[in-house]
Write an enzyme that holds these catalytic residues in place. Structure first.
Site, short mmCIF file in Angstrom:
data_model
loop_
_atom_site.label_atom_id
_atom_site.label_comp_id
_atom_site.label_asym_id
_atom_site.label_seq_id
_atom_site.Cartn_x
_atom_site.Cartn_y
_atom_site.Cartn_z
CE LYS A 158 -4.02 -1.68 2.60
NZ LYS A 158 -4.90 -1.43 3.77
CD GLU A 200 -2.52 -2.80 6.24
OE1 GLU A 200 -3.52 -3.17 5.59
OE2 GLU A 200 -2.51 -1.83 7.00
CE LYS A 237 -16.86 4.38 1.98
NZ LYS A 237 -16.59 5.37 3.05
NE ARG A 291 -14.45 12.45 3.42
CZ ARG A 291 -13.67 11.41 3.24
NH1 ARG A 291 -12.38 11.50 3.51
NH2 ARG A 291 -14.15 10.25 2.79
CB VAL A 294 -20.60 10.89 0.85
CG1 VAL A 294 -21.86 10.76 -0.01
CG2 VAL A 294 -19.51 11.61 0.09
C1 MV4 Z 1 -7.09 -3.81 2.42
C2 MV4 Z 1 -7.78 -4.89 1.81
C3 MV4 Z 1 -7.43 -6.17 2.17
N1 MV4 Z 1 -6.43 -6.38 3.05
N2 MV4 Z 1 -6.12 -4.08 3.32
C4 MV4 Z 1 -9.03 -0.32 -0.18
C5 MV4 Z 1 -9.06 1.14 0.06
C6 MV4 Z 1 -8.18 1.39 1.22
N3 MV4 Z 1 -8.79 2.35 2.06
C7 MV4 Z 1 -8.00 0.06 1.89
N4 MV4 Z 1 -8.50 -0.92 0.99
C8 MV4 Z 1 -8.33 -2.23 1.23
N5 MV4 Z 1 -7.36 -2.54 2.15
C9 MV4 Z 1 -5.80 -5.34 3.61
N6 MV4 Z 1 -4.80 -5.57 4.48
C10 MV4 Z 1 -8.80 -4.59 0.89
C11 MV4 Z 1 -9.07 -3.25 0.60
C12 MV4 Z 1 -10.16 -3.06 -0.33
C13 MV4 Z 1 -11.37 -2.47 0.07
C14 MV4 Z 1 -11.55 -1.97 1.35
C15 MV4 Z 1 -12.72 -1.39 1.74
C16 MV4 Z 1 -13.78 -1.30 0.84
C17 MV4 Z 1 -13.62 -1.76 -0.45
C18 MV4 Z 1 -12.43 -2.35 -0.85
C19 MV4 Z 1 -12.30 -2.83 -2.14
C20 MV4 Z 1 -11.11 -3.40 -2.52
C21 MV4 Z 1 -10.05 -3.52 -1.62
#
Ligand code: MV4
Length: 445
Positions: A158, A200, A237, A291, A294
């Protein structure tokens, strides 16, 4: 209390902030681009200032023009809404340096949460559960492989300066690490100007659960429950609901309490959202948004608390006069984000709304800046309405949502309403049995 607030935003959120100000007896200043001269937020505000040409970078992101607008109108405070400058710590600094109140957290909290590694270390120290991984930027592929070996594949790379999902890379085996690390760094540098990447454990299936908090920066912190925001497409979303169909009362209370303690330890002030992934019965912090969001209306629907009013009060230095015991969660609420997009291709669909008719009736709230004859400009986010419903049960909420979406008339442009109608009729949605990966499969199928 403030006499006048400048609202540095447009669309439905500018209206939302204006409405709270009106009810509090506070005058409002709208700012707008030349493309938004006829926008509803401009019509409703007490005063308005044109701050530049259509392009957001020259108008809604134009810091000197916004500060000048606040100066010439003699505003006391600036509300950034969401998006645009809402999480720009440099903007918050400048607002305060010019003697205005920034309606949001201390700039250093915005800065900290914008740095995903700093955020993760800080919340971990404050007691929140985090995903297994590193709390420093990765140095090289050898180190990355050693770390991945210890936490177990698959892992996720990330960007430290990221958020919102841009530039993440799943790595499934050691042989793929080098290329993934190079690609992740290159993308991170290009997108955020900072190539730092961290690792992660990759959670294959999870729900996105976020906790709404409200804090006065004087030690008083409450949470307003969770929102389930697992229904996303390309990190946008589409639908949010509260309570989450997947979280039981005991887990909600426990997580809420942990979050409140952490937010108090951080000394945070304002509204905030702490985001978690929920997998196999455990919560893992991913980000904190500093913040108003939405999807805040679903929380307002079940708590009866006006989040924007509270946000303004704590920004003005008022002590929070809510205690956790005062907050009751009643019934269920769901929000559908209606975008000016083709419901199948998601192609943007700006243009004239020939007829607009918002649904109404018991338990229905529509936040929108549309009106009949309005031209949706092509320059900005495609969100044109939030259809939010409240019901005593989730089932009642679902029936009401279908009724409200069917009642909604937005002629002249394509919207995502047909997709919402399909989505809320699917077995998985009706059963609440969805995760963060489900919607994309549903759309593809
Ligand atoms: C993750 C994950 C799986 N494992 N972290 C996507 C946006 C960012 N804010 C964090 N995200 C994710 N982090 C780990 N360790 C999967 C996502 C992710 C996701 C998270 C929330 C809502 C939709 C998503 C869609 C794809 C991947």
């Amino acid at each position: 209390m403030f006499d006048k607030i400048l609202i540095a935003n447009r669309g439905e959120i500018a209206l939302r902030v204006h409405r709270a100000c009106r009810e509090m007896g506070i005058k409002t200043v709208a700012v707008h681009s030349s493309a938004d001269a006829d926008a509803m937020h401009v019509r409703l505000a007490d005063e308005s200032v044109c701050i530049g040409p259509p392009s957001a970078k020259d108008s809604y992101l134009n810091i000197p023009a916004i500060i000048s607008a606040a100066e010439v109108t003699n505003a006391d405070a600036i509300h950034p809404g969401y998006g645009f400058l809402a999480e720009n710590p440099g903007f918050a600094d400048i607002v305060e340096e010019h003697g205005f109140v920034f309606i949001g957290p201390h700039p250093n909290h915005i800065r900290m949460m914008g740095d995903k590694l700093a955020a993760k270390s800080a919340v971990k120290a404050a007691g929140l559960p985090v995903v297994a991984g590193c709390d420093q930027a990765l140095v090289n592929a050898n180190e990355a492989r050693r770390l991945a070996e210890s936490i177990g594949y698959p892992v996720l790379l990330k960007p430290a300066a990221g958020g919102g999902g841009t530039g993440m890379k799943v790595v499934r085996e050691p042989g793929a690490m080098n290329d993934a690390l190079v690609a992740a760094r290159t993308e991170a540098k290009a997108s955020f100007g900072n190539g730092d990447v961290f690792m992660e454990k990759f959670l294959r299936s999870a729900r996105h659960i976020e906790i709404q908090v409200l804090a006065d920066g004087q030690g008083n912190v409450v949470h307003l429950g969770e929102r389930d925001c697992s229904l996303q497409r390309r990190h946008q979303k589409l639908v949010e609901e509260t309570p989450s169909p997947a979280v039981n009362a005991a887990d909600r209370d426990a997580l809420g309490e942990t979050v409140v303690t952490a937010v108090r330890r951080l000394g945070y002030r304002g509204v905030g959202t702490v985001e978690f992934l929920y997998a196999d019965g455990a919560f893992y912090f991913i980000e904190m948004n500093t913040r108003l969001q939405v999807e805040h209306p679903v929380t307002e629907m079940v708590t009866g608390i006006d989040l924007v009013r509270e946000q303004i009060l704590v920004a003005a230095g008022r002590r929070l006069d809510l205690e956790q015991g005062d907050i009751a969660f009643q019934g269920h609420a769901i929000e559908c984000r209606v975008n000016a997009e083709h419901p199948v291709t998601f192609a943007p669909s700006p243009g004239e709304v020939t007829t607009y008719h918002a649904p109404g009736g018991l338990g229905v709230r529509v936040d929108s800046a549309l009106y009949s004859g309005y031209r949706v400009p092509p320059y900005y986010d495609s969100l044109v309405a939030k259809v939010v419903v409240h019901g005593t049960t989730r089932n009642e909420c679902l029936m009401r949502l279908r009724r409200a979406l069917e009642e909604c008339v937005i002629d002249g442009i394509a919207t995502t309403i047909p997709l919402h109608l399909q989505l809320i009729s699917s077995n998985e949605f009706v059963d609440g049995a969805y995760d963060i990966n489900w919607l994309e499969k549903f759309i593809a199928g």
